[in-house]
Design an enzyme around this catalytic site. Structure first.
Site, PDB file in Angstrom:
ATOM      1  N   LYS A  78       0.939  -1.216  -0.026  1.00 21.41           N
ATOM      2  CA  LYS A  78       0.142   0.030   0.110  1.00 21.41           C
ATOM      3  C   LYS A  78       1.012   1.345   0.022  1.00 21.41           C
ATOM      4  O   LYS A  78       2.059   1.166   0.535  1.00 21.41           O
ATOM      5  CB  LYS A  78      -0.839  -0.047   1.402  1.00 21.41           C
ATOM      6  CG  LYS A  78      -1.885   1.242   0.958  1.00 21.41           C
ATOM      7  CD  LYS A  78      -2.900   1.048   2.471  1.00 21.41           C
ATOM      8  CE  LYS A  78      -3.870   2.089   2.582  1.00 21.41           C
ATOM      9  NZ  LYS A  78      -4.895   2.139   3.490  1.00 21.41           N
ATOM     10  N   SER A 182      -9.593   1.908   2.997  1.00 25.63           N
ATOM     11  CA  SER A 182      -8.929   2.740   2.104  1.00 25.63           C
ATOM     12  C   SER A 182      -7.774   2.046   1.320  1.00 25.63           C
ATOM     13  O   SER A 182      -7.186   2.502   0.392  1.00 25.63           O
ATOM     14  CB  SER A 182      -8.022   3.800   2.737  1.00 25.63           C
ATOM     15  OG  SER A 182      -7.345   3.349   3.644  1.00 25.63           O
ATOM     16  N   SER A 206     -10.142  -0.276   7.424  1.00 26.49           N
ATOM     17  CA  SER A 206      -9.530  -0.184   5.813  1.00 26.49           C
ATOM     18  C   SER A 206      -8.838  -1.277   5.143  1.00 26.49           C
ATOM     19  O   SER A 206      -8.391  -1.266   4.212  1.00 26.49           O
ATOM     20  CB  SER A 206      -8.346   0.953   5.942  1.00 26.49           C
ATOM     21  OG  SER A 206      -9.266   2.312   6.165  1.00 26.49           O
TER      22      SER A 206
END
Length: 440
Positions: A78, A182, A206
């Site tokens: 990420k 997210s 997330s």
């Protein structure tokens, strides 16, 4: 054979048998990355460094000197984890040109175990969002109902039934389904077969949210089990590095690699999770499973309720004891989070001024004007809104009414869980989201 959709155990076995090489596996992952590029799972692709890492992995296998359980395995990171020499943008204009001079502890541990980093994944800007639709680089689209071919392993089908492994339905009017957030880019990278594993971060769901929407395994470890050093902060007291995979065994392998004490993170704790091996036929005998009655929330989709019930029945059939429990302060959790989160955001984001690093808008009027112009241009509306809200909640005249009250409510919520654990319940079984992936 599509090696990318198998498990890590299967891939490593083939690598050791020389039936597959790390270079071949890396090329397959990079090719898949290009094939699904329209889903926008990645912000930065790293083919050069990935091929170099695969080359060194190949040399180790040739010598019979594999260095770890992930040697030669493609993984995605990420884009809020710092990576030495690779841009780390947090999905924001503010950091679009930021190249860290160091790597996060979890990234270094993955590399030490032989993992091959194939790219940095898309995310809501600074991890503020639940759909991966607020990235400066555009939204990440769910692979399901996208028209992009993908494969489910181990699905049974009846004779003459169309192959269910490659559902390629396309929504009309160019609609698409959200990936969740997210960490949506990481979830789609794994779901699409671009990577076996991916790192995400979980502050308020997330990792779990996009894992649910994309149909992969998402794991949020307890706070401190996996060190945060090098994870760009959103909310220090809640941020947790999380893991994505397609198989639970793969998550256990990854957790064994990244967990453990880090002298650069005072909140990390020692771990005994290295070399974790899950039993081939796990037993649920003696396990007490709690079903929170408050989680039957208005608006919960019937399909979700049916799956929830089916899993509870399955666990009971496998020997677990399933019982209803109560978490009475659940209804206050979102508003509590919505106060505490912005308060820490307001503090953490004072660092983004355009001085030293990050996007900068010049002003000849004053330093304050430069700060204001930079933050206005470099941070999106969601981020600016949380900063404003946090500063409002922390004003001297407001702090007791908002921040201090939220801390008290958090304690009540925590005590609800303590009471459940003390009653003999081992785990809670709950839905992740109210429905399947939403259509956009």
């Amino acid at each position: 054979m599509n090696y990318l959709m198998g498990s890590i155990g299967e891939a490593v076995a083939l690598l050791k048998q020389r039936a597959l090489s790390p270079l071949e596996l890396c090329e397959a992952a990079l090719q898949r990355q290009e094939t699904v590029a329209s889903l926008r799972a990645f912000i930065t692709c790293t083919p050069k460094s990935a091929r170099e890492a695969a080359f060194h992995s190949q040399k180790r296998y040739d010598r019979g000197e594999s260095i770890g359980p992930l040697d030669g395995i493609p993984v995605a990171i990420k884009d809020n984890f710092c990576t030495l020499g690779i841009p780390t943008t947090c999905g924001s204009v503010m950091l679009q040109d930021y190249v860290p001079p160091y790597s996060a502890t979890v990234v270094k541990r993955l590399q030490k175990a032989g993992a091959i980093i194939i790219g940095k994944t898309n995310m809501d800007e600074f991890a503020m969002g639940c759909g991966t639709i607020d990235s400066f680089f555009g939204p990440t689209k769910n692979i399901h109902c996208s028209g992009v071919k993908y494969e489910f392993r181990h699905l049974k089908r009846e004779p003459n039934e169309s192959d269910p492994r490659i559902p390629v339905m396309v929504l009309e009017n160019e609609d698409w389904c959200v990936s969740g957030g997210s960490s949506g880019g990481s979830a789609v990278a794994v779901a699409s077969g671009s990577a076996f594993l991916a790192l995400g971060s979980d502050t308020g769901g997330s990792v779990r949210n996009p894992a649910s929407y994309c149909g992969v395994v998402g794991f949020k470890p307890s706070y401190g089990v996996v060190p945060r050093f090098g994870l760009i902060s959103l909310v220090n007291s809640m941020d947790v590095p999380g893991l994505f995979g397609r198989h639970v065994d793969d998550i256990a392998t990854m957790l064994g690699v990244v967990a453990g004490l880090d002298i650069q993170d005072s909140t990390s704790i020692p771990s005994e999770l290295q070399n974790t091996q899950l039993p081939e036929n796990p037993s649920l005998e003696g396990l007490v499973v709690g079903i929170p009655r408050e989680y039957h929330w208005p608006g919960l989709n019937k399909e979700v309720v049916d799956v929830w019930t089916k899993v509870a029945d399955l666990m009971e059939t496998c020997g677990a004891s399933v019982q209803e429990v109560s978490l009475p302060h659940t209804k206050y959790s979102i508003v509590c989070y919505s106060v505490l989160n912005p308060c820490e955001v307001a503090s953490n984001f004072t660092r983004y001024t355009g001085v030293g690093y990050g996007h900068q808008v010049e002003s000849h009027d004053s330093m304050e004007a430069m700060y204001a112009l930079t933050r206005s241009a470099g941070l999106n509306e969601t981020v600016r809104g949380r900063i404003l809200a946090g500063n409002y909640f922390l004003l001297k005249e407001n702090k007791n009414d908002y921040f201090n009250q939220a801390l008290k409510v958090r304690r009540l919520i925590s005590q609800d869980f303590d009471k459940v654990w003390s009653s003999g319940v081992h785990v809670l079984l709950t839905p992740v989201t109210l429905s399947a992936a939403l259509r956009m």
